[in-house]
Scaffold this motif. Structure first.
Motif, PDB file in Angstrom:
ATOM      1  N   VAL A 388      17.699 -31.752  -7.503  1.00 11.38           N
ATOM      2  CA  VAL A 388      18.435 -32.721  -8.326  1.00 11.38           C
ATOM      3  C   VAL A 388      17.883 -34.124  -8.105  1.00 11.38           C
ATOM      4  O   VAL A 388      17.626 -34.875  -9.056  1.00 11.38           O
ATOM      5  CB  VAL A 388      19.950 -32.671  -8.012  1.00 11.38           C
ATOM      6  CG1 VAL A 388      20.672 -33.863  -8.629  1.00 11.38           C
ATOM      7  CG2 VAL A 388      20.561 -31.372  -8.545  1.00 11.38           C
ATOM      8  N   SER A 389      17.662 -34.485  -6.837  1.00  8.09           N
ATOM      9  CA  SER A 389      17.117 -35.809  -6.520  1.00  8.09           C
ATOM     10  C   SER A 389      15.714 -35.978  -7.085  1.00  8.09           C
ATOM     11  O   SER A 389      15.358 -37.044  -7.599  1.00  8.09           O
ATOM     12  CB  SER A 389      17.102 -36.024  -5.002  1.00  8.09           C
ATOM     13  OG  SER A 389      18.404 -36.050  -4.488  1.00  8.09           O
ATOM     14  N   GLY A 390      14.894 -34.920  -6.989  1.00 10.14           N
ATOM     15  CA  GLY A 390      13.537 -34.986  -7.522  1.00 10.14           C
ATOM     16  C   GLY A 390      13.524 -35.190  -9.028  1.00 10.14           C
ATOM     17  O   GLY A 390      12.765 -36.011  -9.550  1.00 10.14           O
ATOM     18  N   GLY A 395      13.029 -39.177 -13.715  1.00 11.79           N
ATOM     19  CA  GLY A 395      13.604 -39.537 -15.000  1.00 11.79           C
ATOM     20  C   GLY A 395      14.041 -38.364 -15.843  1.00 11.79           C
ATOM     21  O   GLY A 395      14.428 -38.542 -17.007  1.00 11.79           O
ATOM     22  N   TYR A 396      14.002 -37.135 -15.271  1.00 14.36           N
ATOM     23  CA  TYR A 396      14.474 -35.954 -16.002  1.00 14.36           C
ATOM     24  C   TYR A 396      15.987 -35.853 -15.826  1.00 14.36           C
ATOM     25  O   TYR A 396      16.516 -34.956 -15.153  1.00 14.36           O
ATOM     26  CB  TYR A 396      13.783 -34.692 -15.498  1.00 14.36           C
ATOM     27  CG  TYR A 396      12.281 -34.707 -15.661  1.00 14.36           C
ATOM     28  CD1 TYR A 396      11.708 -34.924 -16.915  1.00 14.36           C
ATOM     29  CD2 TYR A 396      11.439 -34.500 -14.577  1.00 14.36           C
ATOM     30  CE1 TYR A 396      10.335 -34.935 -17.077  1.00 14.36           C
ATOM     31  CE2 TYR A 396      10.060 -34.505 -14.725  1.00 14.36           C
ATOM     32  CZ  TYR A 396       9.519 -34.727 -15.978  1.00 14.36           C
ATOM     33  OH  TYR A 396       8.153 -34.740 -16.134  1.00 14.36           O
ATOM     34  N   VAL A 397      16.677 -36.782 -16.446  1.00 11.65           N
ATOM     35  CA  VAL A 397      18.105 -36.934 -16.200  1.00 11.65           C
ATOM     36  C   VAL A 397      18.889 -35.730 -16.707  1.00 11.65           C
ATOM     37  O   VAL A 397      19.772 -35.205 -16.003  1.00 11.65           O
ATOM     38  CB  VAL A 397      18.609 -38.238 -16.854  1.00 11.65           C
ATOM     39  CG1 VAL A 397      20.103 -38.399 -16.633  1.00 11.65           C
ATOM     40  CG2 VAL A 397      17.861 -39.434 -16.283  1.00 11.65           C
ATOM     41  N   LYS A 398      18.592 -35.276 -17.912  1.00 13.13           N
ATOM     42  CA  LYS A 398      19.321 -34.124 -18.457  1.00 13.13           C
ATOM     43  C   LYS A 398      19.118 -32.884 -17.601  1.00 13.13           C
ATOM     44  O   LYS A 398      20.062 -32.110 -17.383  1.00 13.13           O
ATOM     45  CB  LYS A 398      18.879 -33.858 -19.901  1.00 13.13           C
ATOM     46  CG  LYS A 398      19.352 -34.920 -20.890  1.00 13.13           C
ATOM     47  CD  LYS A 398      18.965 -34.547 -22.314  1.00 13.13           C
ATOM     48  CE  LYS A 398      19.467 -35.592 -23.315  1.00 13.13           C
ATOM     49  NZ  LYS A 398      19.071 -35.259 -24.710  1.00 13.13           N
ATOM     50  N   SER A 399      17.889 -32.696 -17.102  1.00 15.35           N
ATOM     51  CA  SER A 399      17.613 -31.539 -16.237  1.00 15.35           C
ATOM     52  C   SER A 399      18.396 -31.640 -14.940  1.00 15.35           C
ATOM     53  O   SER A 399      18.897 -30.630 -14.423  1.00 15.35           O
ATOM     54  CB  SER A 399      16.113 -31.443 -15.942  1.00 15.35           C
ATOM     55  OG  SER A 399      15.376 -31.250 -17.131  1.00 15.35           O
ATOM     56  N   CYS A 424      21.881 -41.704  -8.905  1.00 11.69           N
ATOM     57  CA  CYS A 424      20.533 -42.272  -9.033  1.00 11.69           C
ATOM     58  C   CYS A 424      19.943 -41.942 -10.401  1.00 11.69           C
ATOM     59  O   CYS A 424      19.252 -42.775 -11.006  1.00 11.69           O
ATOM     60  CB  CYS A 424      19.624 -41.746  -7.924  1.00 11.69           C
ATOM     61  SG  CYS A 424      19.945 -42.483  -6.314  1.00 11.69           S
ATOM     62  N   ALA A 425      20.203 -40.717 -10.883  1.00  9.63           N
ATOM     63  CA  ALA A 425      19.727 -40.341 -12.221  1.00  9.63           C
ATOM     64  C   ALA A 425      20.342 -41.260 -13.275  1.00  9.63           C
ATOM     65  O   ALA A 425      19.648 -41.729 -14.193  1.00  9.63           O
ATOM     66  CB  ALA A 425      20.082 -38.886 -12.517  1.00  9.63           C
ATOM     67  N   CYS A 426      21.623 -41.528 -13.132  1.00 11.81           N
ATOM     68  CA  CYS A 426      22.298 -42.430 -14.076  1.00 11.81           C
ATOM     69  C   CYS A 426      21.709 -43.837 -13.995  1.00 11.81           C
ATOM     70  O   CYS A 426      21.513 -44.507 -15.022  1.00 11.81           O
ATOM     71  CB  CYS A 426      23.791 -42.477 -13.786  1.00 11.81           C
ATOM     72  SG  CYS A 426      24.646 -40.903 -14.035  1.00 11.81           S
ATOM     73  N   ALA A 429      18.291 -44.091 -15.732  1.00 12.90           N
ATOM     74  CA  ALA A 429      18.349 -44.038 -17.199  1.00 12.90           C
ATOM     75  C   ALA A 429      19.309 -45.063 -17.785  1.00 12.90           C
ATOM     76  O   ALA A 429      19.459 -45.138 -19.006  1.00 12.90           O
ATOM     77  CB  ALA A 429      18.752 -42.627 -17.640  1.00 12.90           C
ATOM     78  N   GLY A 430      19.989 -45.818 -16.943  1.00 12.50           N
ATOM     79  CA  GLY A 430      20.938 -46.818 -17.443  1.00 12.50           C
ATOM     80  C   GLY A 430      22.180 -46.218 -18.055  1.00 12.50           C
ATOM     81  O   GLY A 430      22.795 -46.818 -18.952  1.00 12.50           O
ATOM     82  N   LEU A 431      22.606 -45.039 -17.569  1.00  9.61           N
ATOM     83  CA  LEU A 431      23.762 -44.339 -18.141  1.00  9.61           C
ATOM     84  C   LEU A 431      25.033 -44.759 -17.397  1.00  9.61           C
ATOM     85  O   LEU A 431      25.496 -44.074 -16.482  1.00  9.61           O
ATOM     86  CB  LEU A 431      23.554 -42.825 -18.059  1.00  9.61           C
ATOM     87  CG  LEU A 431      22.307 -42.285 -18.780  1.00  9.61           C
ATOM     88  CD1 LEU A 431      22.146 -40.796 -18.534  1.00  9.61           C
ATOM     89  CD2 LEU A 431      22.383 -42.581 -20.278  1.00  9.61           C
TER      90      LEU A 431
END
Length: 687
Positions: A388-390, A395-399, A424-426, A429-431
């Motif tokens: 998940v962290s990787g 930037g593979y936020v959906k994945s 961190c994913a959010c 991507a600025g989500l």
């Protein structure tokens, strides 16, 4: 025939005794002696069988054969039972040792002071508190409650089962304490995180005349490392030298580990270099120490030395070297190192597998990381968190979100690290809305109290999105005091959105928390400079000079043919430095023809425009890029690592270079991955 046998029996008995006393070179020899026992009719001689069982269990670690021999014994005695119980414990067969204890009791034998220590060890390892308490009752009834070895077994049992007060009472009741009993109570305190108390017990033991062995010293050194008490560790180091234990490989390895975990790598290296004998554990301690303390090049250097000494890496050294490769982006070295171990070891070991996934992810090869993940034999929460962290990092936020969905479907309970990856994913991507949702779900859906790291992720997310007031309010509402990381995240948002007023407030908090950190002063100075407040900026710089503070240098690394090359801003030390600057000049000329103009606002000093262009033109990542273009084939991917954040000018520069050279360029800074291809970037310019 009977007379002949009777006459030959004493001779055969003496030969068998001699063979059993001298031992065996192989297990086959032992079986031959067992066969002779049967042929000569001594297969029911408990004395000889006891010797045979000891060799079977202790020398050849074969509990199954030992049980076969025991089960053929018609009238076993207490000595045979004790040998079996002790041998099974030494072979980690704790359930079976307890079965033999029950069998002994059913046969009417009473346990003695040789039985209890090993029975209690089995109860300890199995957390069988009920049987352990019953054993304690038998100890008292049998009059063994003042035997130092039995009492030490009770100390270990109560301590490991969580009853530290009872363990200490058992310890205090021992009339003549030995090194084993002292070590047992110290270990109990260490296991419960009471490291200072364990160190205090060690001091008390010395005052009472105890001569500790190497195991005791290693245990108390581990307590020093856990609490970060390097002064106590140094005192123990001096004591070990005075007691002529300075050449003991176990003590020295403990010292290396202690110094490394306390961040004293120079002292760790001094002890390590003076070691006459080094085993894989001592090599691993140095490699891990360098890797954890942010010295990846030194970690690899020790690993190369270890290879030249023909020492096969173990799990810990491999995790250290893969961590170093991840830090440096040394993909080729990481792949070479991983091939020194069987791939099945990675796929069956969660720690090794996680390290390999992390190395591939941080070196820009998320596809390879995903392949390792898919092949893992057991995917526990740690493995899922790593992938998940990787994915978030790339930037593979959906994945990353889909993986989290799988975690929920599989019934694996997410922990704090899982949500750090999601937040961190959010952020990448600025989500903002998704970030708020995951942050709130920690408490509402998963009964997880957000830690300070989660608040840091949210402050970073809100700050980058320009929601500075909300980020500030979140800090004020935190149930714990904000640390430097939290305020630093808000300061980054202030810099990005040029809010100097809030930045000044934040900086006051940071200076109070860490007045020695030059980065705080540099950050505020840069904010003033970006708003052309040069006088204010200069005051900050003057303050830094008065306190003799220096800015953290920006490094960039690139791996070519398994060798990691390091660059600094304006670097001229590389062997082909002249060619690198010529290449940079050619690139700048081509880019200017395409309309590129250096963004000099990222050089935050009050100097002339021409000088500013020079400074942005020789940033460390640009030097690494030019070197990569000179040293690789057109089909190769260029991978660069930077220890700080890439500036806006370099970001634009890399995009345009990827377009005119038709090269794929992957750059990882301390914020995220930037994958440049055909004039675009995977981060969507949200950097």
């Amino acid at each position: 025939m009977n007379a002949t046998f009777s006459a030959a029996a004493p001779k055969a008995l003496m030969e068998l005794k001699a063979a059993l006393f001298h031992g065996f070179q192989s297990f086959n020899q032992l079986k031959h002696i067992h066969a002779r026992l049967i042929r000569t009719g001594f297969d029911q001689n408990n004395y000889l069988l006891n010797l045979l069982l000891k060799f079977t269990l202790n020398n050849f670690n074969n509990p199954n054969y030992a049980k076969l021999v025991f089960n053929q014994t018609q009238e076993p005695n207490i000595f045979l039972y004790n040998t079996m119980i002790r041998g099974l414990v030494s072979n980690n067969c704790f359930h079976q040792s307890i079965e033999f204890f029950h069998g002994m009791r059913n046969e009417g034998f009473l346990p003695n002071n040789f039985t209890f220590p090993f029975l209690l060890k089995s109860c300890t390892r199995l957390s069988n508190f009920e049987l352990g308490v019953k054993a304690h009752g038998l100890v008292v009834k049998g009059g063994f409650d003042y035997d130092v070895f039995v009492k030490t077994g009770l100390v270990c049992f109560y301590a490991r089962c969580g009853f530290l007060d009872d363990a200490h009472q058992m310890f205090d009741d021992i009339p003549e304490k030995n090194v084993v009993s002292w070590t047992a109570i110290m270990t109990g305190y260490i296991d419960f995180g009471k490291f200072k108390e364990a160190i205090g017990l060690f001091r008390r033991s010395l005052e009472m005349g105890l001569s500790p062995d190497s195991f005791t010293l290693v245990r108390v050194l581990s307590a020093c490392s856990r609490v970060g008490d390097v002064s106590a560790g140094e005192w123990i180091h001096r004591y070990a030298v005075e007691m002529d234990m300075g050449r003991n490989v176990f003590v020295n390895t403990g010292l290396v580990d202690m110094y490394a975990k306390c961040g004293e790598m120079a002292k760790a290296r001094e002890v390590f270099d003076e070691m006459v004998e080094k085993d894989v554990v001592s090599w691993s301690a140095m490699i891990q120490g360098y890797a954890v303390n942010g010295l990846p090049k030194e970690a690899l250097e020790v690993f190369y030395r270890m290879q030249r000494q023909s020492v096969r890496p173990d799990c810990y050294s491999m995790v250290g070297v893969l961590s170093a490769c991840a830090r440096l982006g040394a993909l080729e070295v990481g792949e070479w190192a991983s091939k020194l171990m069987d791939m099945n070891e990675f796929l069956s070991n969660a720690v090794l597998g996680t390290a390999l996934i992390d190395m591939y992810a941080k070196c820009g090869r998320m596809v390879s990381a995903w392949e390792i993940f898919k092949q893992m034999l057991v995917k526990d929460r740690v493995i899922w968190n790593a992938v998940v962290s990787g994915l978030a990092m790339h930037g593979y936020v959906k994945s990353a979100f889909c993986c989290f969905g799988q975690v929920e479907k599989l019934g694996i309970k997410p922990n704090g690290n899982t949500f750090i990856g999601l937040l961190c994913a959010c952020t990448h991507a600025g989500l903002v809305d998704d970030g708020r949702k995951y942050f709130q779900s920690m408490t509402h859906l998963y009964s997880l109290e957000p830690a300070i790291e989660h608040y840091g992720c949210m402050v970073d997310l809100l700050g980058r999105a320009g929601l500075l007031d909300e980020a500030h309010s979140l800090i004020e509402s935190m149930p714990m005091n904000a640390n430097a990381v939290i305020w630093g995240a808000l300061l980054s948002g202030c810099r990005l959105h040029r809010d100097t007023k809030l930045a000044e407030h934040v900086l006051k908090q940071l200076i109070e928390l860490e007045p020695w950190n030059s980065g705080n002063y540099v950050h505020l100075s840069n904010i003033y400079a970006s708003n052309n407040k040069w006088d204010d900026s200069e005051k900050i710089r003057s303050c830094m000079n008065e306190r003799r503070m220096q800015k953290i240098p920006a490094y960039s690394w690139i791996e070519i043919d398994g060798i990691v090359h390091e660059f600094l801003v304006g670097d001229t030390y590389h062997p082909i430095s002249d060619n690198i600057y010529v290449k940079l000049g050619e690139l700048s000329k081509e880019l200017r023809e395409e309309g590129y103009v250096p963004k000099t606002e990222y050089v935050l000093f009050d100097i002339e425009e021409e000088e500013k262009e020079h400074f942005v033109g020789c940033h460390s990542e640009k030097l690494a890029l030019a070197f990569g273009l000179l040293s690789t084939k057109p089909s190769d991917v260029i991978r660069i690592i930077k220890n700080l954040r890439i500036c806006g000018d370099c970001h634009t520069f890399f995009k345009l270079v990827s377009e005119i050279t038709e090269r794929e360029i992957i750059l990882r800074d301390n914020n995220r991955f930037h994958c440049f291809l055909n004039g675009s970037c995977s981060c969507g310019d949200y950097w």
